[in-house]
Enzyme design. Structure first.
Site, PDB file in Angstrom:
ATOM      1  N   GLU A 215       0.848  -1.193   0.000  1.00 40.01           N
ATOM      2  CA  GLU A 215       0.000   0.000   0.000  1.00 40.01           C
ATOM      3  C   GLU A 215       0.885   1.245   0.000  1.00 40.01           C
ATOM      4  O   GLU A 215       1.814   1.350   0.794  1.00 40.01           O
ATOM      5  CB  GLU A 215      -0.890  -0.025   1.237  1.00 40.01           C
ATOM      6  CG  GLU A 215      -1.720   1.213   1.478  1.00 40.01           C
ATOM      7  CD  GLU A 215      -2.460   1.161   2.812  1.00 40.01           C
ATOM      8  OE1 GLU A 215      -3.018   2.195   3.200  1.00 40.01           O
ATOM      9  OE2 GLU A 215      -2.462   0.096   3.471  1.00 40.01           O
ATOM     10  N   GLU A 220      -3.331  11.185   2.824  1.00 38.34           N
ATOM     11  CA  GLU A 220      -4.287  11.028   3.914  1.00 38.34           C
ATOM     12  C   GLU A 220      -4.371  12.389   4.570  1.00 38.34           C
ATOM     13  O   GLU A 220      -3.372  12.902   5.096  1.00 38.34           O
ATOM     14  CB  GLU A 220      -3.837   9.961   4.900  1.00 38.34           C
ATOM     15  CG  GLU A 220      -3.896   8.564   4.316  1.00 38.34           C
ATOM     16  CD  GLU A 220      -3.740   7.495   5.380  1.00 38.34           C
ATOM     17  OE1 GLU A 220      -4.755   6.888   5.759  1.00 38.34           O
ATOM     18  OE2 GLU A 220      -2.602   7.288   5.824  1.00 38.34           O
TER      19      GLU A 220
END
Length: 420
Positions: A215, A220
């Site tokens: 990932e 974010e």
């Protein structure tokens, strides 16, 4: 590992495949993207998005009983994968707006909440980028390349996370005899947290496995804090973990080696009316440099910059162990005891980026820790309680994130701006 099926099961597979896709049509919202090069500029692609399979209605064939129980597949309908495929139907979604996803031109808005009469419901959509064929995921290979997008986080308050990241899912979403829908219905999700999810590659997760894969968190963020984080794993594509493999010392680096400017001491860099002003849209550029400056070389640096009001803003320069740092490198992530290095570090992350990864978008909040790992304590300016989802729903029901103008290609080919 190959599964051995009985002759009867093999005989039923074509029938299973025919029964699995429901009658409700799937209408993928269009989200054009651009592939760029320094020589030829940017070329538009007729891409679209698909919402995660778990958001689709998966129900008993000929009935309305859900095939998903409170803690996994419905045990009555899904005692094993083959029986589950024969018993269950996955319906399409014809109006993504009902699930918090709206597209217009090259822009996509994800809403955390929707009004339904006098009530507010949480939808928290997660979607993936499909290739032009609409049947498979777009696979992005980003070694010695850059990835760029525009984003508006102005309504994402403390406790929210508007995320954009890469997951080493399979191109077809794990399409198989038991999962004929595949990527076209959003199957195949995995990430470095190795969550136990009800469906893995579109098949019933009756063993309670975790869905693990490499990932790369590009973004974010909310309006108060942001970070980007590689999470390497020592496996390739989707791996079904069990037991200790799924835990902190398992096959994937759960915390990752991230760069959050606020957490590193740059408190005046990103936020309302700061150097990167989150009251306004911005362009975010992430560059993946290799050792030999080729698309097959070893990943050695992940660099970030922003463009706002026509000006390029370099990433915050912070001090780490007395050294000035503004990007993710092997030296920055040098802790030899970390899971990041135990599992291969930037080398392993780069290998996944070289093979190709799927682009995911989501918006969510966190009832467990109120997203404090992103924006509270040492990580951001938010207090201990304002990220409570109940408070967000009450005070900020229109919280959302808008992503637009997604492009990738040669370093320097995807953005324009004046250097300060």
């Amino acid at each position: 590992m190959l599964r051995k099926l009985t002759p009867l099961a093999l005989a039923l597979l074509p029938l299973v495949a025919g029964q699995t896709i429901g009658e409700t049509p799937e209408v993928h919202p269009k989200l054009p993207t651009w592939k760029c090069s320094n020589r030829h500029g940017c070329v538009k692609q007729d891409t679209s998005v698909v919402i995660d399979a778990a958001t689709h209605w998966i129900h008993e064939k000929g009935g309305e009983t859900s095939c998903t129980g409170s803690s996994g597949p419905n045990p009555n309908l899904c005692p094993d994968k083959e029986t589950c495929a024969a018993n269950c139907v996955i319906e399409g979604i014809s109006d993504y707006a009902n699930y918090g996803v709206q597209t217009k031109g090259s822009s996509m808005t994800l809403h955390q909440y929707l009004r339904d009469g006098n009530t507010t419901k949480s939808v928290s959509p997660r979607v993936y980028l499909l290739a032009e064929d609409g049947e498979n995921y777009e696979m992005l290979q980003l070694l010695n390349q850059e990835f760029t997008f525009d984003v508006d986080v102005s309504t994402l308050v403390c406790g929210m996370n508007g995320a954009l990241y890469f997951s080493e899912m399979q191109r077809d979403g794990g399409r198989s005899e038991l999962n004929p829908a595949g990527a076209a219905r959003g199957t195949g999700y995995c990430d470095a947290q190795c969550f136990n999810i009800p469906w893995i590659n579109g098949e019933a997760n009756v063993e309670g496995a975790g869905a693990c894969c490499n990932e790369m968190d590009i973004w974010e963020a909310n309006a108060r804090a942001t970070g980007y984080t590689p999470h390497p794993c020592n496996i390739t594509q989707l791996y079904e973990c069990s037991g200790a493999e799924c835990e902190a010392n398992g096959v994937c680096d759960k915390p990752g080696c991230g760069f959050n400017p606020y957490a590193l001491g740059a408190h005046d860099f990103y936020g309302y009316d700061l150097e990167v002003d989150t009251t306004k849209p911005m362009t975010v550029v992430t560059q993946f440099y290799t050792k030999d400056n080729t698309t097959t070389g070893a990943l050695v640096e992940i660099r970030r910059l922003y463009v706002q009001n026509g000006h390029v803003i370099q990433n915050a320069v912070v001090s780490v162990d007395g050294e000035s740092v503004d990007s993710i490198t092997a030296d920055y992530c040098a802790d030899p005891s970390s899971a990041f290095n135990r599992l291969g570090g930037l080398q392993r992350m780069g290998e996944a980026l070289g093979r190709g990864m799927v682009l995911a978008f989501s918006v969510w909040n966190d009832a467990g820790s109120f997203m404090s790992w992103l924006d509270g304590g040492n990580s951001g300016p938010c207090n201990a309680t304002e990220g409570d989802p109940a408070l967000i729903e009450k005070l900020h029901p229109d919280t959302h994130v808008t992503f637009s103008n997604i492009r990738w290609g040669d370093i320097g080919s995807t953005y324009r701006g004046k250097r300060r």
